[in-house]
Design a protein around this motif. Structure first.
Motif, PDB file in Angstrom:
ATOM      1  N   GLU A 113      46.622   8.232  -5.204  1.00  0.00           N
ATOM      2  CA  GLU A 113      46.575   7.216  -4.160  1.00  0.00           C
ATOM      3  C   GLU A 113      45.500   7.474  -3.102  1.00  0.00           C
ATOM      4  O   GLU A 113      44.907   6.520  -2.586  1.00  0.00           O
ATOM      5  CB  GLU A 113      47.946   7.104  -3.496  1.00  0.00           C
ATOM      6  CG  GLU A 113      49.020   6.591  -4.442  1.00  0.00           C
ATOM      7  CD  GLU A 113      50.307   6.238  -3.743  1.00  0.00           C
ATOM      8  OE1 GLU A 113      50.989   5.302  -4.200  1.00  0.00           O
ATOM      9  OE2 GLU A 113      50.637   6.900  -2.743  1.00  0.00           O
ATOM     10  N   ILE A 117      42.058   6.565  -6.749  1.00  0.00           N
ATOM     11  CA  ILE A 117      41.944   5.112  -6.659  1.00  0.00           C
ATOM     12  C   ILE A 117      40.820   4.682  -5.709  1.00  0.00           C
ATOM     13  O   ILE A 117      39.994   3.834  -6.079  1.00  0.00           O
ATOM     14  CB  ILE A 117      43.299   4.478  -6.266  1.00  0.00           C
ATOM     15  CG1 ILE A 117      44.283   4.590  -7.431  1.00  0.00           C
ATOM     16  CG2 ILE A 117      43.126   3.020  -5.845  1.00  0.00           C
ATOM     17  CD1 ILE A 117      45.690   4.110  -7.119  1.00  0.00           C
ATOM     18  N   PRO A 130      47.758  -4.180  -5.828  1.00  0.00           N
ATOM     19  CA  PRO A 130      48.621  -3.468  -6.779  1.00  0.00           C
ATOM     20  C   PRO A 130      48.901  -4.242  -8.063  1.00  0.00           C
ATOM     21  O   PRO A 130      49.035  -3.650  -9.132  1.00  0.00           O
ATOM     22  CB  PRO A 130      49.912  -3.237  -5.973  1.00  0.00           C
ATOM     23  CG  PRO A 130      49.428  -3.119  -4.563  1.00  0.00           C
ATOM     24  CD  PRO A 130      48.302  -4.123  -4.456  1.00  0.00           C
ATOM     25  N   ARG A 133      46.579  -3.405 -10.873  1.00  0.00           N
ATOM     26  CA  ARG A 133      46.552  -2.024 -11.380  1.00  0.00           C
ATOM     27  C   ARG A 133      47.707  -1.763 -12.337  1.00  0.00           C
ATOM     28  O   ARG A 133      48.845  -2.154 -12.090  1.00  0.00           O
ATOM     29  CB  ARG A 133      46.645  -1.011 -10.240  1.00  0.00           C
ATOM     30  CG  ARG A 133      45.486  -1.009  -9.288  1.00  0.00           C
ATOM     31  CD  ARG A 133      45.532   0.226  -8.385  1.00  0.00           C
ATOM     32  NE  ARG A 133      44.618   0.029  -7.256  1.00  0.00           N
ATOM     33  CZ  ARG A 133      45.010  -0.338  -6.039  1.00  0.00           C
ATOM     34  NH1 ARG A 133      46.295  -0.534  -5.795  1.00  0.00           N
ATOM     35  NH2 ARG A 133      44.116  -0.499  -5.084  1.00  0.00           N
ATOM     36  N   SER A 152      55.549   4.927  -5.917  1.00  0.00           N
ATOM     37  CA  SER A 152      54.201   4.453  -5.558  1.00  0.00           C
ATOM     38  C   SER A 152      54.198   2.952  -5.289  1.00  0.00           C
ATOM     39  O   SER A 152      54.841   2.187  -6.000  1.00  0.00           O
ATOM     40  CB  SER A 152      53.202   4.757  -6.690  1.00  0.00           C
ATOM     41  OG  SER A 152      51.936   4.197  -6.390  1.00  0.00           O
ATOM     42  N   GLN A 153      53.463   2.543  -4.274  1.00  0.00           N
ATOM     43  CA  GLN A 153      53.276   1.126  -3.991  1.00  0.00           C
ATOM     44  C   GLN A 153      51.863   0.676  -4.350  1.00  0.00           C
ATOM     45  O   GLN A 153      51.444  -0.428  -3.994  1.00  0.00           O
ATOM     46  CB  GLN A 153      53.570   0.852  -2.522  1.00  0.00           C
ATOM     47  CG  GLN A 153      55.024   1.127  -2.152  1.00  0.00           C
ATOM     48  CD  GLN A 153      55.345   0.777  -0.713  1.00  0.00           C
ATOM     49  OE1 GLN A 153      54.457   0.545   0.104  1.00  0.00           O
ATOM     50  NE2 GLN A 153      56.623   0.726  -0.400  1.00  0.00           N
ATOM     51  N   SER A 154      51.141   1.517  -5.089  1.00  0.00           N
ATOM     52  CA  SER A 154      49.763   1.205  -5.460  1.00  0.00           C
ATOM     53  C   SER A 154      49.667   0.455  -6.782  1.00  0.00           C
ATOM     54  O   SER A 154      48.615  -0.094  -7.104  1.00  0.00           O
ATOM     55  CB  SER A 154      48.936   2.492  -5.551  1.00  0.00           C
ATOM     56  OG  SER A 154      48.847   3.117  -4.292  1.00  0.00           O
TER      57      SER A 154
END
Length: 243
Positions: A113, A117, A130, A133, A152-154
């Protein structure tokens, strides 16, 4: 003669695919070592395209994943995308750190993160969200994908190919149960005599969260041939909706 010509075509296609690879090394502060990363792009990086991150990157490349992705792209069976292959093998020592990285490692999450990224996506002129991804992991890498899906919020899209979760299963299930992540797309797969015992608990808990789940069962085994054969189904579920 036909066989010889076919071999030449296959070799040239493979060589062309390899020529498209761009490989770099990142010095990771969170992991305290250098990480090798390879990228392969089938679309235009000047426009918005999905980005798919593979763990076990070197092994996926060596197993023919790139040729498979290019074949599917040429047939318009998957969208054009940027693929990021994150290696687990140390180029200097030859050590494979996959077990260290994949067993619910907070430092590996930080590497993704805060370091990986931003570096990989700095070339894009527009913001990457997001939903654009995807993270795909195999075997213990599936455990890592499940962990990222909880914390994860990515990412919004997660592929768990033959996930093996026993090293952290109890912790993982609690993390998923209490996760605040919403509207995730999950692809779960297993081959015959493969990861069946781990699929159902994951499917049950993901279903309880209301996620978009696809379960895929093959006649293959716990190997790269089986995993590469699933890429069409996995990416169709995980990537197509973000277009």
């Amino acid at each position: 003669m036909k066989t010889f010509l076919l071999c030449i075509v296959i070799f040239l296609n493979y060589a062309f695919a390899k020529a498209q690879l761009e490989t770099t090394t990142l010095q990771s502060d969170s992991l305290q070592r250098e990480i090798t990363v390879s990228t392969y792009t089938t679309g235009d990086s000047e426009s918005s395209i999905p980005i798919i991150y593979f763990t076990d990157g070197k092994k996926m490349i060596d197993s023919g994943t790139i040729s498979r992705l290019q074949e599917l792209t040429d047939k318009n069976e998957i969208p054009k995308a940027m693929y990021v292959f994150v290696h687990t093998i140390d180029d200097t020592t030859g050590n494979d750190h996959r077990n260290e990285y994949f067993f619910c490692n907070e430092n590996y999450l930080t590497f993704f993160e805060k370091e990986l990224i931003p570096k990989m996506e700095s070339q894009f002129p527009s913001k990457i969200y997001p939903k654009d991804r995807t993270l795909i992991g195999i075997s213990f890498g599936g455990l890592n994908s499940a962990y990222f899906s909880a914390v994860s919020q990515s990412f919004k899209n997660f592929g768990l190919l033959s996930p093996v979760t026993y090293p952290r299963q109890d912790l993982l299930m609690k993390q998923i149960a209490f996760s605040k992540n919403e509207a995730l797309y999950i692809f779960l797969s297993t081959g015959v005599n493969d990861a069946e015992r781990y699929i159902q608990p994951l499917k049950n808990i993901y279903t309880s969260k209301g996620y978009h789940i696809r379960t895929h069962v093959t006649k293959g085994g716990h190997d790269f041939k089986n995993w590469n054969s699933q890429l069409k189904e996995a990416l169709s579920h995980l990537v197509a909706h973000s277009k």
